[in-house]
Design a protein around this motif. Sequence first.
Motif, mmCIF file in Angstrom:
data_model
loop_
_atom_site.group_PDB
_atom_site.id
_atom_site.type_symbol
_atom_site.label_atom_id
_atom_site.label_comp_id
_atom_site.label_asym_id
_atom_site.label_seq_id
_atom_site.Cartn_x
_atom_site.Cartn_y
_atom_site.Cartn_z
ATOM 1 N N ILE A 63 0.862 -1.183 0.000
ATOM 2 C CA ILE A 63 0.000 0.000 0.000
ATOM 3 C C ILE A 63 0.897 1.231 0.000
ATOM 4 C CG2 ILE A 63 -1.800 1.283 1.224
ATOM 5 C CD1 ILE A 63 -2.500 -1.385 2.663
ATOM 6 N N LEU A 64 0.647 2.161 -0.901
ATOM 7 C CA LEU A 64 1.360 3.435 -0.938
ATOM 8 C C LEU A 64 0.414 4.500 -0.396
ATOM 9 C CD1 LEU A 64 4.063 4.749 -1.868
ATOM 10 C CD2 LEU A 64 2.893 5.314 -4.008
ATOM 11 N N ILE A 65 0.804 5.125 0.710
ATOM 12 C CA ILE A 65 -0.031 6.147 1.342
ATOM 13 C C ILE A 65 0.683 7.480 1.214
ATOM 14 C CG2 ILE A 65 -1.097 6.912 3.500
ATOM 15 C CD1 ILE A 65 -1.421 3.966 4.235
ATOM 16 N N VAL A 66 -0.031 8.452 0.628
ATOM 17 C CA VAL A 66 0.570 9.737 0.284
ATOM 18 C C VAL A 66 -0.308 10.867 0.795
ATOM 19 C CG1 VAL A 66 1.432 11.157 -1.621
ATOM 20 C CG2 VAL A 66 1.423 8.666 -1.846
ATOM 21 N N ASN A 67 0.278 11.795 1.568
ATOM 22 C CA ASN A 67 -0.504 12.972 1.969
ATOM 23 C C ASN A 67 -0.479 13.968 0.812
ATOM 24 O OD1 ASN A 67 2.352 13.318 3.014
ATOM 25 N ND2 ASN A 67 1.605 15.389 3.382
ATOM 26 N N ALA A 69 -2.241 17.498 -1.447
ATOM 27 C CA ALA A 69 -2.798 18.850 -1.338
ATOM 28 C C ALA A 69 -3.092 19.366 -2.741
ATOM 29 C CB ALA A 69 -1.835 19.774 -0.608
ATOM 30 N N SER A 70 -4.147 20.120 -2.880
ATOM 31 C CA SER A 70 -4.607 20.589 -4.190
ATOM 32 C C SER A 70 -3.920 21.844 -4.689
ATOM 33 C CB SER A 70 -6.121 20.847 -4.141
ATOM 34 O OG SER A 70 -6.818 19.661 -3.880
ATOM 35 N N GLN A 71 -3.347 22.639 -3.788
ATOM 36 C CA GLN A 71 -2.780 23.924 -4.197
ATOM 37 C C GLN A 71 -1.277 23.991 -3.919
ATOM 38 O OE1 GLN A 71 -5.139 26.950 -2.263
ATOM 39 N NE2 GLN A 71 -7.031 26.191 -3.136
ATOM 40 N N CYS A 72 -0.596 22.916 -4.155
ATOM 41 C CA CYS A 72 0.831 22.793 -3.843
ATOM 42 C C CYS A 72 1.629 22.732 -5.142
ATOM 43 C CB CYS A 72 1.042 21.508 -3.035
ATOM 44 S SG CYS A 72 2.749 21.176 -2.557
ATOM 45 N N GLY A 73 2.857 23.158 -5.078
ATOM 46 C CA GLY A 73 3.739 23.030 -6.236
ATOM 47 C C GLY A 73 3.973 21.577 -6.621
ATOM 48 N N TYR A 74 3.722 20.659 -5.698
ATOM 49 C CA TYR A 74 3.897 19.232 -5.963
ATOM 50 C C TYR A 74 2.596 18.540 -6.362
ATOM 51 C CZ TYR A 74 8.535 19.746 -3.945
ATOM 52 O OH TYR A 74 9.820 20.137 -3.710
ATOM 53 N N THR A 75 1.505 19.276 -6.469
ATOM 54 C CA THR A 75 0.217 18.684 -6.838
ATOM 55 C C THR A 75 0.291 17.901 -8.153
ATOM 56 O OG1 THR A 75 -0.950 20.390 -5.596
ATOM 57 C CG2 THR A 75 -2.251 19.167 -7.207
ATOM 58 N N PRO A 76 1.114 18.299 -9.130
ATOM 59 C CA PRO A 76 1.225 17.476 -10.346
ATOM 60 C C PRO A 76 1.687 16.035 -10.086
ATOM 61 C CG PRO A 76 2.016 19.681 -10.791
ATOM 62 C CD PRO A 76 1.779 19.600 -9.298
ATOM 63 N N GLN A 77 2.175 15.740 -8.876
ATOM 64 C CA GLN A 77 2.529 14.347 -8.571
ATOM 65 C C GLN A 77 1.301 13.436 -8.595
ATOM 66 O OE1 GLN A 77 5.106 13.450 -5.276
ATOM 67 N NE2 GLN A 77 6.594 15.017 -5.838
ATOM 68 N N TYR A 78 0.111 14.014 -8.522
ATOM 69 C CA TYR A 78 -1.103 13.208 -8.693
ATOM 70 C C TYR A 78 -1.015 12.397 -9.994
ATOM 71 C CZ TYR A 78 -4.543 14.771 -5.111
ATOM 72 O OH TYR A 78 -5.263 14.976 -3.958
ATOM 73 N N ALA A 79 -0.482 13.004 -11.055
ATOM 74 C CA ALA A 79 -0.386 12.317 -12.347
ATOM 75 C C ALA A 79 0.530 11.099 -12.245
ATOM 76 C CB ALA A 79 0.109 13.282 -13.423
ATOM 77 N N GLY A 80 1.665 11.241 -11.560
ATOM 78 C CA GLY A 80 2.572 10.117 -11.380
ATOM 79 C C GLY A 80 1.971 9.025 -10.514
ATOM 80 N N LEU A 81 1.225 9.436 -9.485
ATOM 81 C CA LEU A 81 0.555 8.445 -8.638
ATOM 82 C C LEU A 81 -0.494 7.676 -9.443
ATOM 83 C CD1 LEU A 81 0.140 10.621 -5.411
ATOM 84 C CD2 LEU A 81 1.627 8.607 -5.667
ATOM 85 N N GLN A 82 -1.223 8.384 -10.302
ATOM 86 C CA GLN A 82 -2.215 7.731 -11.146
ATOM 87 C C GLN A 82 -1.535 6.755 -12.107
ATOM 88 O OE1 GLN A 82 -5.407 7.535 -10.947
ATOM 89 N NE2 GLN A 82 -5.811 6.482 -12.875
ATOM 90 N N GLU A 83 -0.375 7.146 -12.618
ATOM 91 C CA GLU A 83 0.382 6.262 -13.513
ATOM 92 C C GLU A 83 0.778 4.971 -12.779
ATOM 93 O OE1 GLU A 83 4.620 6.392 -15.869
ATOM 94 O OE2 GLU A 83 3.480 8.264 -15.736
ATOM 95 N N LEU A 84 1.270 5.115 -11.537
ATOM 96 C CA LEU A 84 1.599 3.932 -10.725
ATOM 97 C C LEU A 84 0.365 3.064 -10.506
ATOM 98 C CD1 LEU A 84 3.905 5.287 -7.860
ATOM 99 C CD2 LEU A 84 4.579 3.908 -9.835
ATOM 100 N N TRP A 85 -0.747 3.714 -10.207
ATOM 101 C CA TRP A 85 -2.003 3.008 -9.949
ATOM 102 C C TRP A 85 -2.413 2.184 -11.162
ATOM 103 C CZ3 TRP A 85 -5.114 1.082 -6.574
ATOM 104 C CH2 TRP A 85 -6.482 0.947 -6.805
ATOM 105 N N LYS A 86 -2.379 2.795 -12.327
ATOM 106 C CA LYS A 86 -2.771 2.078 -13.543
ATOM 107 C C LYS A 86 -1.811 0.917 -13.817
ATOM 108 C CE LYS A 86 -3.093 5.248 -16.694
ATOM 109 N NZ LYS A 86 -3.420 6.227 -17.742
ATOM 110 N N GLY A 92 -1.803 -5.858 -7.422
ATOM 111 C CA GLY A 92 -2.042 -5.862 -5.990
ATOM 112 C C GLY A 92 -1.736 -4.581 -5.245
ATOM 113 N N LEU A 93 -1.144 -3.576 -5.888
ATOM 114 C CA LEU A 93 -0.815 -2.334 -5.190
ATOM 115 C C LEU A 93 -2.077 -1.504 -4.935
ATOM 116 C CD1 LEU A 93 1.365 -0.265 -4.166
ATOM 117 C CD2 LEU A 93 1.250 0.740 -6.464
ATOM 118 N N LEU A 94 -2.184 -0.991 -3.720
ATOM 119 C CA LEU A 94 -3.223 -0.021 -3.384
ATOM 120 C C LEU A 94 -2.542 1.317 -3.152
ATOM 121 C CD1 LEU A 94 -6.131 0.811 -2.509
ATOM 122 C CD2 LEU A 94 -5.471 0.144 -0.183
ATOM 123 N N ILE A 95 -3.097 2.373 -3.690
ATOM 124 C CA ILE A 95 -2.628 3.732 -3.424
ATOM 125 C C ILE A 95 -3.764 4.465 -2.736
ATOM 126 C CG2 ILE A 95 -1.876 5.941 -4.410
ATOM 127 C CD1 ILE A 95 -0.615 4.365 -6.719
#
Length: 194
Positions: A63-67, A69-86, A92-95
Motif C-alpha cells: 500500500i502506498l499512502i501519500v498525503n 494537497a490541491s494547491q501545492c507546487g507538488y500537486t502534479p505528482q497526482y499524475a505520477g501516482l495515477q500512472e503507478l495506480w494504472k 495488488g498495489l493499493l494507493i
Amino acid sequence: MLNRRNLLASLGPAAGVTLVSPAFAPLAYAQAPAMSRPTAFAFSFLGLDGGSLRLAEHAGKPILIVNTASQCGYTPQYAGLQELWKRYRDKGLLIIGVPSNDFGGQEPGGPAEINKTAHDEYGVSFPLAAKAEVRGAQAHPFYKWAALERPGDGPRWNFHKYLIGRDGRIAAVFSTQVEPTDPKVIAAIEKELQ
C-alpha cells in the motif's frame, strides 16, 4: 470498601480471573506472550466521499499512502501516482491519497474542491481519504503509528510517501521531492509485489 485484589478474588475462576501469588509472579509474566506491535493493517481512513478505507482488507498486499494537497507546487505528482495506480493495481498495489491542510494551508477546500483537483484535473481514480491531519497531536492514528515506527521519517511537506509492505510494516519512505515514478519508488513497489 473493595480494593482491586478483593474485587478480583471475588470474581474468581468463574469470571476467568486468576490471581498469581507474588512469589510466582515473575514466572507467570515470563511465560506470558509478548504483545505484538500493530501493523498498518490495524488502521483505516474515512473515504473522501464516505465509506471506509480499511487497510486490513488489503493485508498481504503493498500500500502506498501519500498525503496530498490541491494547491501545492507538488500537486502534479497526482499524475505520477495515477500512472503507478494504472500500472500496478491489477498486481495488488493499493494507493491511498490523504488530503491534508497541514503544510502551507494548501488543502483548504472540502470534498468537492479536492475531487475537482484530483479527479477532474489529474484523472485520479485511486482512493482518496477524507481530509486529515498528518502531523502533530491531532494526526490521524496511521500517521501517529508511522511516526513511532520510523522516527524522523514523517511528512515534512505534501506528497510524502509511505510504502507499506505485504507484512504491514513500513517498507520504504520517500520524501516530497521524490517523484512517484522515480526508479527508487518503482523498485521498492516491485520488490513488494514479488
